[in-house]
Scaffold this motif. Sequence first.
Motif, PDB file in Angstrom:
ATOM      1  N   TRP A  88      -2.928  -0.001   7.629  1.00  0.00           N
ATOM      2  CA  TRP A  88      -2.020   0.691   8.535  1.00  0.00           C
ATOM      3  C   TRP A  88      -2.611   2.000   9.075  1.00  0.00           C
ATOM      4  O   TRP A  88      -2.350   2.355  10.209  1.00  0.00           O
ATOM      5  CB  TRP A  88      -0.683   1.003   7.841  1.00  0.00           C
ATOM      6  N   LEU A  89      -3.390   2.692   8.295  1.00  0.00           N
ATOM      7  CA  LEU A  89      -3.862   4.016   8.672  1.00  0.00           C
ATOM      8  C   LEU A  89      -5.281   4.030   9.206  1.00  0.00           C
ATOM      9  O   LEU A  89      -5.775   5.079   9.606  1.00  0.00           O
ATOM     10  CB  LEU A  89      -3.763   4.969   7.467  1.00  0.00           C
ATOM     11  N   GLY A  90      -5.956   2.886   9.197  1.00  0.00           N
ATOM     12  CA  GLY A  90      -7.311   2.836   9.710  1.00  0.00           C
ATOM     13  C   GLY A  90      -8.341   3.285   8.682  1.00  0.00           C
ATOM     14  O   GLY A  90      -8.064   3.352   7.479  1.00  0.00           O
ATOM     15  N   PRO A  91      -9.559   3.633   9.129  1.00  0.00           N
ATOM     16  CA  PRO A  91     -10.638   3.961   8.191  1.00  0.00           C
ATOM     17  C   PRO A  91     -10.456   5.341   7.566  1.00  0.00           C
ATOM     18  O   PRO A  91     -10.175   6.319   8.251  1.00  0.00           O
ATOM     19  CB  PRO A  91     -11.892   3.910   9.073  1.00  0.00           C
ATOM     20  N   ALA A 141       0.859  -1.183   0.000  1.00  0.00           N
ATOM     21  CA  ALA A 141       0.000   0.000   0.000  1.00  0.00           C
ATOM     22  C   ALA A 141       0.894   1.231   0.000  1.00  0.00           C
ATOM     23  O   ALA A 141       1.830   1.327   0.787  1.00  0.00           O
ATOM     24  CB  ALA A 141      -0.916   0.007   1.222  1.00  0.00           C
ATOM     25  N   SER A 142       0.612   2.151  -0.887  1.00  0.00           N
ATOM     26  CA  SER A 142       1.388   3.392  -0.939  1.00  0.00           C
ATOM     27  C   SER A 142       0.442   4.547  -1.214  1.00  0.00           C
ATOM     28  O   SER A 142      -0.665   4.361  -1.734  1.00  0.00           O
ATOM     29  CB  SER A 142       2.463   3.320  -2.038  1.00  0.00           C
ATOM     30  N   GLU A 194      -7.133   1.865  -6.728  1.00  0.00           N
ATOM     31  CA  GLU A 194      -6.611   3.168  -6.318  1.00  0.00           C
ATOM     32  C   GLU A 194      -7.744   3.999  -5.739  1.00  0.00           C
ATOM     33  O   GLU A 194      -8.785   4.191  -6.378  1.00  0.00           O
ATOM     34  CB  GLU A 194      -5.990   3.873  -7.532  1.00  0.00           C
ATOM     35  N   PHE A 195      -7.553   4.450  -4.503  1.00  0.00           N
ATOM     36  CA  PHE A 195      -8.575   5.214  -3.797  1.00  0.00           C
ATOM     37  C   PHE A 195      -8.073   6.635  -3.548  1.00  0.00           C
ATOM     38  O   PHE A 195      -6.900   6.844  -3.243  1.00  0.00           O
ATOM     39  CB  PHE A 195      -8.917   4.564  -2.450  1.00  0.00           C
ATOM     40  N   ASP A 196      -8.989   7.597  -3.663  1.00  0.00           N
ATOM     41  CA  ASP A 196      -8.646   8.992  -3.402  1.00  0.00           C
ATOM     42  C   ASP A 196      -9.429   9.474  -2.189  1.00  0.00           C
ATOM     43  O   ASP A 196     -10.671   9.421  -2.198  1.00  0.00           O
ATOM     44  CB  ASP A 196      -8.985   9.851  -4.622  1.00  0.00           C
ATOM     45  N   PRO A 197      -8.759   9.930  -1.120  1.00  0.00           N
ATOM     46  CA  PRO A 197      -9.477  10.395   0.068  1.00  0.00           C
ATOM     47  C   PRO A 197     -10.337  11.614  -0.235  1.00  0.00           C
ATOM     48  O   PRO A 197      -9.926  12.510  -0.982  1.00  0.00           O
ATOM     49  CB  PRO A 197      -8.353  10.744   1.051  1.00  0.00           C
ATOM     50  N   PHE A 225      -4.414   6.468  -2.588  1.00  0.00           N
ATOM     51  CA  PHE A 225      -3.857   5.212  -2.083  1.00  0.00           C
ATOM     52  C   PHE A 225      -3.800   4.212  -3.231  1.00  0.00           C
ATOM     53  O   PHE A 225      -4.811   3.961  -3.894  1.00  0.00           O
ATOM     54  CB  PHE A 225      -4.726   4.639  -0.964  1.00  0.00           C
ATOM     55  N   ARG A 226      -2.647   3.653  -3.464  1.00  0.00           N
ATOM     56  CA  ARG A 226      -2.477   2.598  -4.473  1.00  0.00           C
ATOM     57  C   ARG A 226      -2.310   1.266  -3.751  1.00  0.00           C
ATOM     58  O   ARG A 226      -1.364   1.098  -2.970  1.00  0.00           O
ATOM     59  CB  ARG A 226      -1.280   2.922  -5.366  1.00  0.00           C
TER      60      ARG A 226
END
Length: 451
Positions: free
Chosen positions: A94-97, A29-30, A123-126, A60-61
Amino acid sequence: MLDFANPGSLLPGLRPAAWRGVTFWVIDASHTVGRRIHATLYPGLDLKTHDDVGPIDGPFRISGLVIGDDYVAKTKALEAVFRAPGSGTFMHPWLGPVDCVLLRPAEISFASDELRVARIECEFDPTGDDVLSGLPGIGGLFASLSGLLGAIGGVIGAAVGLVSSVLSVVPMALAIFSFGLGAISTVFSIVDRVIGAVAQAAILVPVARAVAGAFSRAIANGDRKVVASAVAQILGGYPAQLGAAFRPLPPAALGPSSEAPAVKSYVPDPRAGATIMFTIASQIAARASGSVSADIPGRAPVTATERLIYLAAETAFVAEGISLMAEIDFESRQDAAGWQGKAETALAGASSRAAGLAFDAPGVVAALWQALEETSGRLAIDMSEVIGRLQPVITIEPPRASAWLLAQHYAGDDPRQVVPMLHDVIRRNRLRHPAMLGAGPLEVLKPKGAP
């Protein structure tokens, strides 16, 4: 035989993640973080300007796997949530929800040489919305211990509110009210059976007797609302009273005189306490599900009131177990990850049962479910920070040397750590003699800076 029910045994290091509640396993995860810089070039001029247009968090990839005999069904469930419009919650390992949108179509691949496995690339974008109320977006990468303990307190408070609410319903029949009190008595019987078989029984049994006495005095009151409030507080505070016996005491300001005879004192063990709490919670859940077992007191519940009270009791003991986990001095990454798995399993089970009972008491059950979900997110963030500070346990083939030379090899840079390392190797691998390492693989807690 390969254990596809436990992917961690197949590929150590896999971390669980979820998108819109559908779980999968993460390899890598990056994400990108920094500032959005727009560079402007001018024709015919050796000049370049930069404009700062704000911060960038993400995307997030994620590279992940779906593993198991039902991997095709799980993949179809992922396909459905990938197609869903709008934002959703991505449970980062690692970073939670984090509240995110799927930035571009996900890729799902199968291979003939990887049966029972599907690969996921997404790939997710916050969105910037805060999933956990105490954390500012994804800027709060690591939750503090106080945040986790605060979420645990929210679970216990919601459990107390649930018991008080379901027992104080005005039109409730006397028989159903009695069934509710009977469910609490069954919880006490389950606790008595569990604590009576542990090494700390001499300390815990008096606590259980005192709580049972307080419960008997509370139900003697004729006002149902007063009884409901009193027994809810008793049930909600019961796990903490038991857990107090396993919490390390702060050092005394004044110690005993040097001339006083030595007294063998009790050493609290948070590991034992957390294990007991999770065991009690699992047995309460088994009783609520109607499990037929001679080892679990009571009978199967026949009313929604009983099932709701069992749910509240289960979550209270789960919360206390997680609270005791905060007192554990983990020795390795594997140790911490194992305890995290136990806590996550207990939270997931309680959350699932709460969702199943939502129609019986929507308001109070929803509050409890939200508290459980927040605790799950806080736990993921806090334990990720803890695991990152610990050293791993590695497996090596035993060299033709003694345990002393092995300890010298891994801890020789710090002579103070050689003897503790020697004792750890002997204890961890149950060596009969330090001079003979045996033929099988050895587990070694790798010190910092070791080769």
